[in-house]
Write an enzyme that holds these catalytic residues in place. Structure first.
Site, PDB file in Angstrom:
ATOM      1  N   LYS A   1      30.891  39.093  43.670  1.00 36.90           N
ATOM      2  CA  LYS A   1      30.701  40.549  43.820  1.00 36.90           C
ATOM      3  C   LYS A   1      29.216  40.882  43.631  1.00 36.90           C
ATOM      4  O   LYS A   1      28.363  40.085  44.020  1.00 36.90           O
ATOM      5  CB  LYS A   1      31.637  41.321  42.885  1.00 36.90           C
TER       6      LYS A   1
ATOM      7  N   GLU B   1      45.646  39.747  47.111  1.00 39.01           N
ATOM      8  CA  GLU B   1      45.055  40.313  45.897  1.00 39.01           C
ATOM      9  C   GLU B   1      45.662  41.688  45.636  1.00 39.01           C
ATOM     10  O   GLU B   1      45.203  42.686  46.210  1.00 39.01           O
ATOM     11  CB  GLU B   1      43.543  40.460  46.069  1.00 39.01           C
TER      12      GLU B   1
ATOM     13  N   GLY C   1      40.368  42.933  38.416  1.00 37.68           N
ATOM     14  CA  GLY C   1      39.459  43.403  37.377  1.00 37.68           C
ATOM     15  C   GLY C   1      40.152  44.156  36.254  1.00 37.68           C
ATOM     16  O   GLY C   1      39.505  44.818  35.452  1.00 37.68           O
TER      17      GLY C   1
ATOM     18  N   SER D   1      42.545  38.934  38.500  1.00 33.44           N
ATOM     19  CA  SER D   1      42.529  38.514  37.093  1.00 33.44           C
ATOM     20  C   SER D   1      42.952  37.062  36.890  1.00 33.44           C
ATOM     21  O   SER D   1      43.606  36.732  35.894  1.00 33.44           O
ATOM     22  CB  SER D   1      43.379  39.467  36.233  1.00 33.44           C
TER      23      SER D   1
HETATM   24  P1  13P Z   1      38.991  39.556  39.250  1.00 32.49           P
HETATM   25  O1  13P Z   1      39.277  38.082  39.226  1.00 32.49           O
HETATM   26  O2  13P Z   1      37.747  39.940  38.513  1.00 32.49           O
HETATM   27  O3  13P Z   1      40.209  40.358  38.905  1.00 32.49           O
HETATM   28  O4  13P Z   1      38.661  39.909  40.794  1.00 32.49           O
HETATM   29  C1  13P Z   1      39.499  39.447  41.783  1.00 32.49           C
HETATM   30  C2  13P Z   1      38.854  39.669  43.091  1.00 32.49           C
HETATM   31  O5  13P Z   1      38.680  40.791  43.516  1.00 32.49           O
HETATM   32  C3  13P Z   1      38.389  38.490  43.841  1.00 32.49           C
HETATM   33  O6  13P Z   1      38.032  38.838  45.144  1.00 32.49           O
END
Ligand code: 13P
Length: 255
Positions: free
Chosen positions: A12, A168, A174, A214
């Site tokens: 990100k 996802e 997150g 997560s």
């Molecule tokens: P997290 O693993 O931080 O929840 O994010 C998942 C994600 O959006 C991966 O593209």
């Protein structure tokens, strides 16, 4: 059909130029012990070329987090798939829920990006997933099914094996709240059914479907032990080389 697990770290909008290189090198060292797993990392745009150069000939591929669907033109601030290929990328994450919700990307735009990525000889990771409201309304499979079908709408059947799908659930991203292995398995199996109906049994049984939301070392093993969970798209935990390597190791156990 055995599918090679695929774990990708989505960084990100994190890391600076130095930390990107050191994290990439640490991941590369960790991944070297787990050749049964395909591993990629997706740093922010400015670090892609340097990271790809440092990782060349190693076990870790480089992905971009987004792209435009045109090859070139007057699109201020955008980056084309061909540019990403020149920078050393092999994969592009497309249709991430943050792009859909924060930047207004819809299925039609996502499908053009998927096609553009393939046209540039890169491999798309197509992200799909429902919001909490959609899950609670019982429309998870309607939403995910639509995102899969439309997202792949411009893909030729022969190109389907080049695509990875990342399931996802938006409510798991997150938040520290992961889908249970059973919840993930249920949606992954349904996605695979859709791919079978679109492209035939072979296409469906060979497609890798990652889980994202997560994922951590502590839950990766259980998630990836599910029959149709072929790896992970990892956000926060991919910023820690040790934690990310543990996730790769968990995938290797299920290879
Ligand atoms: P997290 O693993 O931080 O929840 O994010 C998942 C994600 O959006 C991966 O593209």
């Amino acid at each position: 059909m055995t599918r090679r697990p695929f774990v990708c770290g989505n960084w990100k909008m994190h890391t600076g130029s130095q930390t990107a290189v050191s994290l990439a090198l640490d991941v590369s060292e960790g991944a070297a012990a787990h050749s049964a797993v395909e591993v990629a990392i997706a740093p922010p745009f400015p670090w892609l070329e340097n990271v790809a150069r440092r990782l060349r000939d190693g076990p870790v591929s480089v992905a971009a987090q987004n792209c435009h669907f045109e090859e070139k033109g007057a699109f201020t601030g955008e980056v084309s798939p061909g540019m990403l290929r020149d920078a050393g990328c092999t994969h592009v994450i497309v249709g991430h829920s943050e792009r859909r919700t924060l930047f207004g990307e819809d299925d039609s735009l996502v499908s053009r990006k998927v096609a553009a990525v393939l046209a540039a000889s890169l491999r798309p990771i197509l992200c799909v997933g429902e919001t909490l409201e959609e899950r609670e309304a019982g429309s998870t499979m309607d939403v995910v099914g639509r995102q899969v079908q439309k997202g792949l709408g411009k893909v030729e059947l022969v190109e389907l094996p080049l695509v990875t799908i990342a399931y996802e659930p938006v409510w798991a991203i997150g938040t520290g709240r992961t889908a249970t292995p059973e919840q993930a398995q249920e949606v992954h199996a349904a996605i695979r059914e859709i791919i079978c109906s679109l492209g035939g049994e072979d296409a469906g049984s060979s497609m890798r479907i990652q889980y994202g939301g997560s994922v951590k070392a502590a839950n990766a093993r259980e998630l990836m032990s599910m029959k149709d969970v072929d790896g992970a798209l990892v956000g926060g935990a991919s910023l820690d080389a040790f934690e990310f390597t543990e996730i790769i190791a968990a995938a290797a156990e299920n290879a």
